[in-house]
Design an enzyme around this catalytic site. Structure first.
Site, PDB file in Angstrom:
ATOM      1  N   SER A 100       0.693  -1.215   0.112  1.00 33.80           N
ATOM      2  CA  SER A 100       0.020  -0.005   0.154  1.00 33.80           C
ATOM      3  C   SER A 100       0.809   1.164   0.104  1.00 33.80           C
ATOM      4  O   SER A 100       1.537   1.461  -0.850  1.00 33.80           O
ATOM      5  CB  SER A 100      -1.116  -0.084   1.274  1.00 33.80           C
ATOM      6  OG  SER A 100      -1.908   0.954   0.899  1.00 33.80           O
ATOM      7  N   ASP A 240      -2.539   6.221  -3.458  1.00 31.30           N
ATOM      8  CA  ASP A 240      -1.313   5.945  -2.867  1.00 31.30           C
ATOM      9  C   ASP A 240      -0.906   4.566  -3.632  1.00 31.30           C
ATOM     10  O   ASP A 240      -1.154   4.514  -4.700  1.00 31.30           O
ATOM     11  CB  ASP A 240      -1.596   5.284  -1.385  1.00 31.30           C
ATOM     12  CG  ASP A 240      -2.542   4.192  -1.130  1.00 31.30           C
ATOM     13  OD1 ASP A 240      -3.099   3.944  -2.449  1.00 31.30           O
ATOM     14  OD2 ASP A 240      -2.579   3.236  -0.341  1.00 31.30           O
ATOM     15  N   ASP A 244      -5.751   2.177  -2.961  1.00 30.94           N
ATOM     16  CA  ASP A 244      -6.993   2.035  -2.436  1.00 30.94           C
ATOM     17  C   ASP A 244      -7.357   3.086  -1.517  1.00 30.94           C
ATOM     18  O   ASP A 244      -8.480   3.237  -0.885  1.00 30.94           O
ATOM     19  CB  ASP A 244      -7.050   0.879  -1.444  1.00 30.94           C
ATOM     20  CG  ASP A 244      -5.848   0.802  -0.435  1.00 30.94           C
ATOM     21  OD1 ASP A 244      -5.095   1.737  -0.340  1.00 30.94           O
ATOM     22  OD2 ASP A 244      -5.915   0.062   0.555  1.00 30.94           O
TER      23      ASP A 244
END
Length: 449
Positions: A100, A240, A244
């Site tokens: 992430s 990012d 998400d």
């Protein structure tokens, strides 16, 4: 072995903590647990742009194939694309290789069930216990019963079509800047906004395996804030590394964080009669300004622990449509089962288009109270020191008395890194800064003594 799964799957520094060996084991155990009783199960595998993705994908896929499941590899796609495509392709599970917003040396492995939801703790624990028990009872098929790897070329197009279907207007006449964080959205977001008619200008969409999240994207939106103003854009959107999450920038270069986005979208959904029970699910980290803005609009909030999984649990329980975090993880449950940066960006752009208002005007319904967030580096086994140490507890009590009902102190451990986050909210930024840094220093010193 401690618990493998953190708040968002298994994370660690690739090749030392998250090794190829562990990826193989997770693939093997995960495929076994998630597809029990299915004949030739299918598991979707996607990843972000990190250099370690290739190594981990090879190992993970080997594990999946070793229990006789098929691995459908879709390459680089956003995490929410895997959640959606697992449902669309009727796969038995989905896996994303991504860390992430974390720096490039980290990577992670995150599973989704066949309905596109992140796994419950019990399933994660079963996967871990199979690994710990050396795969006792897990078959090792041979010959024609082994799994195959299948490469899927249509994933990006299918996800783009889905994203476009979440809004009812075209975006002609809007100039939109995108910051793709050199991550997984570098194709999908650009294609989607262009196909909807927007004039799109892009930064940080040239991933080289090591520049993901590097001084860019939703964790470092400063470049985008300047770029929007220089280019004369109507708005900017920063994603990012695995897309998400999404933050926005208004036409004046101001950052519009997840709290503002939820306020804007919550009001818009309510005005259209689409906000179930006029309720939005937020976390304890959401700014007090959000609650005040929602009070004026007669919108209620439910507050959960930090982590989009907890927001989602609360939403699913009662069928609420909108929820999210200040960090830009926003869930529109009518469209996807997880935070989806592209869907979030599209909702913002469509509201600007539909209302004819600028983003700064839309955001003016919320006034943000000064909020300071300071990280205190502490060993993983000392993350609860603020609860156990009497001096720290006493100091927190003093600070709360000083803030006198017009602010708050919140301390929470990171689920993915060796630190706790010290958050203060109140009326005076300068004073909050001093207090937060002093408290973080005190926690650091005591935890590392």
């Amino acid at each position: 072995m401690g618990r493998l799964f953190g708040t968002d799957g298994v994370r660690g520094v690739a090749n030392t903590e998250l090794t190829a060996d562990l990826a193989f084991k997770l693939g093997r155990a995960g495929a076994f647990v998630l597809t029990e009783g299915t004949h030739k199960p299918k598991i979707l595998v996607g990843m972000d742009t990190r250099i370690s993705g290739d190594m981990l994908e090879a190992a993970l896929v080997a594990g999946i194939l070793s229990v006789g499941a098929e691995a459908i590899c879709v390459g680089v796609v956003p995490t929410p694309a895997i959640a959606y495509l697992t449902r669309k392709y009727k796969a038995d599970a989905g896996v994303v290789i991504s860390a992430s917003h974390n720096p490039v040396e980290y990577n992670g492995i995150k599973f989704f069930n066949k309905n596109g939801y992140k796994l419950k703790d019990e399933l994660e624990d079963r996967i871990q216990s199979i690994i710990e028990n050396n795969f006792e009872g897990v078959p090792s098929p041979t010959g024609e019963n082994l799994g195959r790897k299948i490469t899927c070329e249509s994933a990006i197009d299918d996800y783009v079509e889905f994203a476009k279907s979440t809004i009812d207007v075209d975006l002609k006449g809007l100039k939109i800047a995108l910051d793709c964080a050199n991550g997984a959205s570098y194709k999908t977001s650009v294609e989607t906004f262009r196909e909807l008619g927007a004039e799109v200008v892009v930064i940080n969409n040239d991933p080289d395996g090591v520049n993901i999240n590097k001084n860019c994207g939703s964790t470092h939106p400063e470049e985008l804030m300047d770029y929007v103003v220089k280019q004369g854009c109507d708005l900017g959107l920063a994603f990012d590394g695995d897309a998400d999450r999404c933050l926005a920038v208004d036409e004046k270069g101001n950052l519009i964080d997840g709290d503002f986005i939820m306020t804007i979208c919550g009001k818009h959904l309510k005005d259209q009669g689409k906000l179930k029970d006029n309720m939005v699910v937020v976390t304890v980290m959401s700014n007090l300004g959000l609650s005040l803005a929602f009070d004026k609009e007669n919108i209620s909030t439910i507050k959960t622990k930090v982590g989009d999984r907890y927001v989602l649990e609360e939403m699913v329980k009662d069928g609420y449509k909108l929820g999210g975090e200040q960090s830009g993880h926003i869930i529109f449950l009518d469209y996807n089962t997880t935070g989806d940066g592209l869907v979030t960006g599209l909702q913002i752009a469509s509201i600007v288009k539909e209302t004819g208002k600028t983003l700064s005007e839309l955001a003016s319904i919320m006034t943000k109270l000064p909020q300071v967030l300071v990280n205190a580096k502490v060993p993983n086994n000392m993350k609860d020191i603020h609860e156990k140490d009497a001096e720290i507890a006493e100091e927190i009590k003093k600070i709360e008395e000083k803030l006198n009902g017009c602010g708050r102190v919140l301390i929470r451990p990171s689920g993915t890194e060796p630190l706790v986050r010290v958050m203060l909210e109140g009326e005076n930024q300068e004073e909050l800064d001093k207090i937060a840094h002093a408290l973080a220093k005190m926690i650091e010193e005591k935890a590392n003594a």
